[in-house]
Design a protein around this motif. Structure first.
Motif: not given
Ligand code: G3P
Ligand code: MG
Length: 240
Positions: A48, A139, A35, A6-7, A206, A161, A141, A106, A226, A108, A110, A33
């Motif tokens: 992020h 991915s 962002d 994650h990140r 996650f 997400l 939201f 992955n 994640i 993400e 934003k 993953e």
């Molecule tokens: O992709 C999973 C997770 O990263 C989603 O939340 O806020 O950490 O980007 P966030």
């Protein structure tokens, strides 16, 4: 079960930096993953928060900085002095770093608090250019972004997400042609796993850091987790 950092390996290096991605690779993570957002001059940058304040020595919205000014900021010192001078990556730099690595990326998008018109098209162009189309999950939201990605690149995998207790989310996944659900971990309950397995929808929750939670997710049969601690997850899986 794929272990997706994650990140990057963000428990051990400043999140969403080249150091965090290199650490994830060296730990043996099966996925990474990250962002993405857009700078004022339209570059796809890896960060992020919508503002630079928490993870750099600057202040303000990412959208108000040109890339050259984002690159002048220090994205490492907040995490530890050994990372002083760490720069914000553009997505291209990460794709270049990962080109000979065989894991899953992955990305993400934003696109919520700040809407970045055209970000899907820019991400699509980059993953085509670096030949990542078949090894990414996009991915978000913002599920409109996922539908837009599928319109631009029908073969790309997308992941939904979400945090809420959605009802029969595999039906929704099929409706928007998503490959996977990316739920907050507490949504991984037996009826969701049963429905997703039956309908061929992958589940990558996650953020799964606690050893008990890692074991629970593995036992539930998720496709990936994640996590900020890929080393911990890999060790647990080896022992199971
Ligand atoms: O992709 C999973 C997770 O990263 C989603 O939340 O806020 O950490 O980007 P966030
Ligand atoms: Mg994220």
């Amino acid at each position: 079960m794929k272990v997706i950092a994650h990140r990057g390996a963000s428990a051990y290096a400043p999140e969403n930096t080249m150091s965090a991605f290199k650490k994830a690779i060296s730990m043996g993570a099966g996925g990474i993953e990250l962002d993405v957002q857009l700078s004022r001059d339209g570059r796809v940058v890896v960060i992020h928060d919508e503002k630079v304040d928490r993870t750099s020595d600057g202040k303000g919205w990412v959208k108000d900085f040109d890339l050259i000014d984002l690159k002048a900021l220090d994205f490492g010192s907040w995490f530890g002095q050994e990372y002083a001078g760490e720069r914000i990556p553009v997505l291209e730099e990460v794709l270049d770093l990962l080109k000979d690595w065989d894991g899953l990326l992955n990305i993400e998008i934003k696109n919520g608090l700040i809407i970045y018109p055209g970000i899907e098209e820019k991400v699509a162009e980059l993953i085509k250019k670096y030949d990542f189309v078949n090894r990414v999950i996009i991915s978000s939201f913002n599920h409109y972004s996922l539908v837009e990605m599928k319109r631009i690149l029908p073969q790309v995998k997308t992941g939904i997400l979400y945090m809420a207790g959605l009802y029969e989310p595999w039906e929704y996944a099929k409706r928007i042609k998503a490959y996977a659900l990316h739920p907050a971990y507490y949504n991984v309950v037996p009826e969701i796993m049963e429905g997703c397995i039956k309908h061929g929808v992958a589940v990558n929750p996650f953020t799964v850091d606690h050893p008990d939670l890692i074991r629970k997710m593995a036992a539930a049969g998720v496709s990936g987790i994640i996590t900020n601690v890929p080393d911990v997850a890999i060790k647990i899986l080896e022992e199971m």
